[in-house]
Design a protein around this motif. Structure first.
Motif, PDB file in Angstrom:
ATOM      1  N   MET A 312       0.826  -1.202   0.000  1.00 40.95           N
ATOM      2  CA  MET A 312       0.000   0.000   0.000  1.00 40.95           C
ATOM      3  C   MET A 312       0.863   1.255   0.000  1.00 40.95           C
ATOM      4  O   MET A 312       0.496   2.262  -0.623  1.00 40.95           O
ATOM      5  N   ALA A 330      -7.294  -2.943   4.809  1.00 39.27           N
ATOM      6  CA  ALA A 330      -7.258  -2.563   3.394  1.00 39.27           C
ATOM      7  C   ALA A 330      -8.593  -2.049   2.862  1.00 39.27           C
ATOM      8  O   ALA A 330      -8.713  -1.761   1.673  1.00 39.27           O
ATOM      9  N   TYR A 333      -8.419   1.129   0.937  1.00 40.12           N
ATOM     10  CA  TYR A 333      -7.389   1.143  -0.104  1.00 40.12           C
ATOM     11  C   TYR A 333      -8.026   0.744  -1.433  1.00 40.12           C
ATOM     12  O   TYR A 333      -8.530  -0.363  -1.579  1.00 40.12           O
ATOM     13  N   ASP A 364      -2.092   5.451  -0.433  1.00 43.97           N
ATOM     14  CA  ASP A 364      -2.137   4.738   0.845  1.00 43.97           C
ATOM     15  C   ASP A 364      -2.910   5.593   1.850  1.00 43.97           C
ATOM     16  O   ASP A 364      -2.529   6.732   2.134  1.00 43.97           O
TER      17      ASP A 364
END
Length: 388
Positions: A312, A330, A333, A364
């Motif tokens: 990331m 995540a 993301y 990120d």
């Protein structure tokens, strides 16, 4: 010098965690957190040096070798470190605590090998008025859970440590629930904060040659990592689809997990797979991520993943199992493709989806600011109460 007199006049935090003799993800996290805090307050770091007898460590052949490419911020006073057998190393850590008198002690928890030492450090810190915060990366290591004596020993000592702690930090709601099911936290504050970015692995990515999507599996090869399912997924692709991928597997084998290595050797797609079956240096890790188009994490369970945060930080697409704390790590993301665990066909479809994003760079969403704030907030509390 009077060992009970603090140096400096600022607010004081002590971070306790993994050193670099037994290098791993927690070695990097401890270093980065201490550095993030150093921008706000006086910081000391006490490192766990020899975690256990060397012959018991799965990566025993590399113990003491230099793999890390980072070092501590010069503003951090580092004690490196405490050995599992204590003598004489523990006395130096105790003297440091009595001299610096931290207002907050932050214990990085990831393995039962540090339980007895953490309990002593917590008691000493409390004796000088510190608030004790335990930050969890794993309630108990998956390998330790399977050893009856070790599992019971860790549970008892961790329970004793938590009874003497004032507050807790976890990296996901999943881990908050898991911790609450195992231990009575007596309404003490539990702060959920994402894992900080591993942007010290930032690289300039090299373009993919001829439209090939370069896949990377990176990290220790252990039973819960699900690498065999990734091999299955590659083999499920049609010949035409498979030619659009190249897979590199980089990692040291732990817990006798040789099945994935054997599967790679016997795979009909062997010519598409590169195997680096060892622990690599940070510089080597950067080279692998620079040549990666998609990171693949086919885990069967997990609280967190260092390779995920490296990816990331570099904006790399990630195909990962929707398990444990990975979902929360995540979920913000845009480059994440979630798949069910232990499902090679769904994983193969995830690989094909990720291939369409080859060359794309994603932002990120993580920062060390939040991790630092989760600790600094306790400078404004008092031992036994804490804030969140």
């Amino acid at each position: 010098m009077d060992d009970t007199r603090p140096t400096g006049t600022g607010r004081r935090v002590c971070v306790v965690g993994a050193g670099f003799r037994f290098t791993g993800g927690l070695s990097h996290y401890t270093c980065r957190l201490a550095g993030a805090l150093a921008g706000h307050t006086e910081v000391t770091a006490i490192l766990m040096r020899r975690l256990l007898p060397r012959f018991l460590y799965p990566g025993r052949a590399r113990v003491g070798q230099k793999f890390a490419g980072i070092d501590y911020d010069e503003r951090v006073e580092v004690y490196d470190g405490v050995d599992w057998y204590w003598l004489p190393s523990l006395f130096g850590a105790v003297r440091l605590l009595r001299r610096r008198r931290p207002e907050v002690l932050v214990l990085q928890w990831w393995t039962g090998t540090v339980a007895h030492t953490y309990l002593v450090l917590a008691l000493v810190a409390r004796s000088v008025g510190a608030t004790v915060v335990v930050e969890f990366h794993e309630v108990q290591d998956t390998g330790e859970i399977r050893v009856p004596f070790v599992a019971g020993y860790t549970r008892r000592l961790l329970g004793a440590l938590l009874r003497r702690s004032n507050a807790f930090v976890v990296h996901s709601e999943h881990d908050r629930r898991a911790l609450g099911e195992l231990f009575d936290l007596s309404e003490r504050p539990v702060t959920v904060v994402p894992h900080g970015p591993f942007d010290h692995y930032s690289v300039e990515r090299t373009p993919s040659p001829h439209g090939v999507c370069r896949l990377l599996f990176f990290g220790l090869i252990r039973p819960y990592k699900g690498l065999e399912h990734l091999i299955d997924a590659i083999e499920l692709l049609s010949d035409e689809e498979a030619e659009g991928f190249r897979l590199t597997v980089v990692g040291e084998t732990w817990e006798g997990c040789t099945e994935p290595i054997e599967r790679i050797a016997a795979s009909p797609r062997r010519d598409l797979i590169t195997l680096v079956n060892r622990y690599v240096t940070d510089d080597e890790a950067k080279e692998h991520f620079a040549r990666t188009d998609t990171l693949v994490l086919p885990y069967l369970r997990s609280s967190a993943s260092g390779p995920l945060h490296i990816a990331m930080s570099n904006g790399i697409p990630v195909v990962l199992s929707a398990v444990g704390g990975l979902v929360e790590a995540a979920e913000d993301y845009e480059g994440a493709v979630f798949v069910p665990p232990a499902d090679p066909r769904a994983l193969a479809e995830g690989l094909l989806k990720a291939r369409t994003a080859t060359g794309t760079h994603y932002a990120d969403p993580h920062s060390w600011d939040r991790n630092a704030r989760a600790v600094l907030v306790h400078l404004d509390g008092s031992p036994g109460t804490g804030t969140t």
